[in-house]
Design a protein around this motif. Structure first.
Motif, short mmCIF file in Angstrom:
data_model
loop_
_atom_site.label_atom_id
_atom_site.label_comp_id
_atom_site.label_asym_id
_atom_site.label_seq_id
_atom_site.Cartn_x
_atom_site.Cartn_y
_atom_site.Cartn_z
N MET A 1 0.85 -1.20 0.00
CA MET A 1 0.00 0.00 0.00
C MET A 1 0.89 1.25 0.00
SD MET A 1 -2.86 1.27 2.80
CE MET A 1 -3.81 -0.24 2.63
N LEU A 2 0.63 2.16 -0.94
CA LEU A 2 1.38 3.41 -1.02
C LEU A 2 0.80 4.43 -0.06
CD1 LEU A 2 1.78 3.69 -4.90
CD2 LEU A 2 3.50 2.93 -3.25
N HIS A 3 1.68 5.23 0.55
CA HIS A 3 1.23 6.23 1.51
C HIS A 3 1.55 7.64 1.01
CE1 HIS A 3 0.19 8.08 5.32
NE2 HIS A 3 1.31 8.77 5.24
N TYR A 4 0.59 8.54 1.21
CA TYR A 4 0.77 9.96 0.88
C TYR A 4 0.36 10.79 2.08
CZ TYR A 4 1.37 8.75 -4.05
OH TYR A 4 1.85 8.24 -5.22
N ASP A 5 0.88 11.99 2.15
CA ASP A 5 0.44 12.91 3.20
C ASP A 5 -0.97 13.38 2.92
OD1 ASP A 5 2.88 13.28 4.94
OD2 ASP A 5 3.73 13.81 2.99
N TYR A 6 -1.24 13.71 1.64
CA TYR A 6 -2.57 14.19 1.26
C TYR A 6 -2.99 13.51 -0.04
CZ TYR A 6 -1.27 18.01 4.44
OH TYR A 6 -0.85 18.73 5.53
N ASP A 131 -9.84 1.56 -8.44
CA ASP A 131 -10.02 0.36 -9.26
C ASP A 131 -8.69 -0.31 -9.58
OD1 ASP A 131 -9.12 2.46 -10.81
OD2 ASP A 131 -10.44 2.04 -12.50
N LYS A 132 -7.57 0.30 -9.15
CA LYS A 132 -6.26 -0.26 -9.46
C LYS A 132 -5.44 -0.63 -8.23
CE LYS A 132 -5.90 2.17 -13.89
NZ LYS A 132 -5.12 3.14 -14.70
N THR A 133 -5.60 0.12 -7.15
CA THR A 133 -4.75 -0.14 -5.98
C THR A 133 -5.36 0.49 -4.74
OG1 THR A 133 -2.47 -0.04 -5.18
CG2 THR A 133 -3.34 1.92 -6.27
#
Length: 380
Positions: A1-6, A131-133
Motif C-alpha cells: 500500500m502506497l502512503h501519501y500525506d494528502y 479500481d487499481k490499488t
C-alpha cells in the motif's frame, strides 16, 4: 500500500485549484500529494462562468467575456451595461490543460488516472481504494458529489439547476457579441422556473442553453426541442450547425454538506456545498474557499470544523423554500428584481459582498408576499 500525506480526489475546478495552491505553498513542499481522477481531463466537458470587477487571476484562461447582459421576462426585458463588472467564461479544456501543466511542475504532486471506489477514515489515517490499488493518507480532500446524501434528508429543500446546451454556428449573423443573455424567461414556464441562457462567441456562434430550477430532470429530447424552438421563433435562426453539446445538473440546497466531513476527510467543491444555493454558480465560490482550506490544513486542526451560517445562507434558504413550494414563482421573483434594482447591485449581492442596508434594498425589490410567507414558515 502506497502512503501519501494528502490525497485529493477529483481533478475538477476544486481539485485542481486545491492541488495548485498546495503545490506553490512552501509549507507543503516536503509533503507528498496524490491527485486522483478517473478521467485524463483532456476533453472540453464543461464551461464555467462568473463575473468580477476588472481584471482577475483567471484572465489568461478566459475564452470570452461580455460587458452587457440581457434579462428577458414576460412583462419586463432590458439590456444592461454591468461595468465595472465583466461576465467571463472559461472552457474546461483550457482550465485543465493550464492547471495540469502547472501541477506537473511541482515535484511533490503525482496525478494518476484511477477511479475511486472507497474512502474510509480509520482514525490515524484514511484508506483510499481505487479500481487499481489502495492508498493511505494522513488527510483526504474529496470532491466526489453524492446526490443521495442531500436528498435523503427533509430539513432543507433540494432543487437542481439542470441544463442542456448547444454550441451552434448560424448561417446568418444573429448574436450581439458584447451581450450575454443572463436569463430569458420568455419561454413557456410549464409550472417550473425555466429560462434560456445565451453566450455569443461571435455574430454567428454561441452557446444556447435551456435551464431549469426544479426538482426533477427532463428527458433529453425536451431540452433540445426547447432550444430548437427558441432558435427558430425567438432568434429567427432556421439554418445552423450544432458544433458541440453540454449537459449538467448542479444541486441547489442549503443542506449542511460539512456534516459528512470527518477529522481526516474534507469534502470540497460541489460535494462540500460550495455551489451558491440560489444560483448554482460554483467557480468563484471555489476560488474564494481554497485559501481557507489551505489555512485549515496548515493549522493542524481536524477537518470537520463547523461552518458558520451567514445571512446569505438564510436568504438563499428562503428563495429555495419558495421555489420548492411553488416552482413557478422563479420568473416573478427574478423579473421583479431586475425591473426594480440595478443589476450591478444584484451581482454584488450574489457575490455576498453587500452591506445589510444593501441587502434590504435587494429584498425590498422582490415580491413581498412570497418571502414573508417563507420567513414565517421557517420561524414557526
Amino acid at each position: 500500500m502506497l502512503h501519501y500525506d494528502y490525497v485529493i480526489i477529483g481533478a475538477g475546478a476544486a481539485g485542481l485549484m486545491m492541488a495548485d495552491a498546495m503545490g506553490k505553498d512552501d509549507y507543503f513542499k516536503d509533503r507528498n500529494i496524490l491527485l486522483l481522477d478517473r478521467e485524463p481531463k483532456q476533453t472540453n466537458d464543461r464551461t464555467w462562468c462568473f463575473w468580477e470587477r476588472g481584471a482577475g487571476k483567471f484572465d489568461g484562461l478566459i475564452y470570452k467575456s461580455w460587458t452587457h447582459i440581457y434579462f428577458g421576462g414576460q412583462a419586463f426585458s432590458k439590456r444592461f451595461d454591468i461595468s465595472p463588472y465583466t461576465y467571463k467564461m472559461i472552457r474546461g479544456i483550457d482550465f485543465y490543460a493550464a492547471y495540469l501543466e502547472r501541477i506537473a511542475s511541482y515535484g511533490n504532486i503525482t496525478f494518476k488516472q484511477e477511479s475511486v471506489v472507497k474512502v474510509q477514515d480509520r482514525g490515524k489515517n484514511v484508506l483510499v481504494c481505487t479500481d487499481k490499488t489502495e492508498y493511505s493518507a494522513k488527510q483526504v480532500l474529496n470532491s466526489i458529489y453524492d446526490k443521495n446524501i442531500a436528498v435523503s434528508q427533509i430539513k432543507y429543500p433540494v432543487l437542481q439547476q439542470h441544463f442542456l446546451g448547444w454550441f451552434i454556428k448560424s448561417e446568418s449573423p444573429i448574436f450581439k457579441q458584447d451581450q450575454a443573455t443572463f436569463m430569458d424567461f420568455s419561454v413557456a414556464q410549464k409550472g417550473n422556473t425555466r429560462f434560456m441562457y445565451v453566450l455569443p462567441f461571435s455574430k454567428n456562434e454561441a452557446l444556447v442553453e435551456y435551464t431549469l430550477f426544479s426538482e426533477k430532470l427532463l428527458p433529453k429530447a425536451t431540452y433540445e426541442e426547447a432550444i430548437q424552438s427558441y432558435l427558430q421563433n425567438d432568434l429567427a435562426c432556421n439554418s445552423f450547425e450544432i458544433l458541440d453539446r453540454e449537459m449538467g445538473s448542479i444541486p441547489m440546497t442549503c443542506y449542511a454538506f460539512e456534516d459528512q466531513d470527518t477529522p481526516n476527510i474534507k469534502y470540497i467543491g460541489t460535494a462540500g456545498g460550495w455551489a451558491k444555493p440560489s444560483t448554482g454558480y460554483t467557480f468563484m465560490n471555489t476560488a474564494k474557499k481554497i485559501p481557507e482550506m489551505v489555512q485549515l490544513l496548515k493549522s493542524g486542526k481536524p477537518l470537520n470544523q463547523p461552518r458558520t451560517k451567514n445571512k446569505f445562507w438564510y436568504y438563499d434558504l428562503l428563495l429555495l423554500d419558495i421555489l420548492h413550494a411553488d416552482n413557478s414563482k422563479g420568473r416573478l421573483i427574478f423579473e421583479a428584481l431586475f425591473k426594480n434594482r440595478d443589476p450591478r447591485l444584484i451581482l454584488k449581492f450574489l457575490d455576498e459582498e453587500t452591506s445589510f442596508w444593501e441587502d434590504l434594498k435587494i429584498i425590498s425589490g422582490c415580491p413581498k408576499k412570497e418571502f414573508i410567507a417563507a420567513f414565517l414558515n421557517r420561524q414557526f
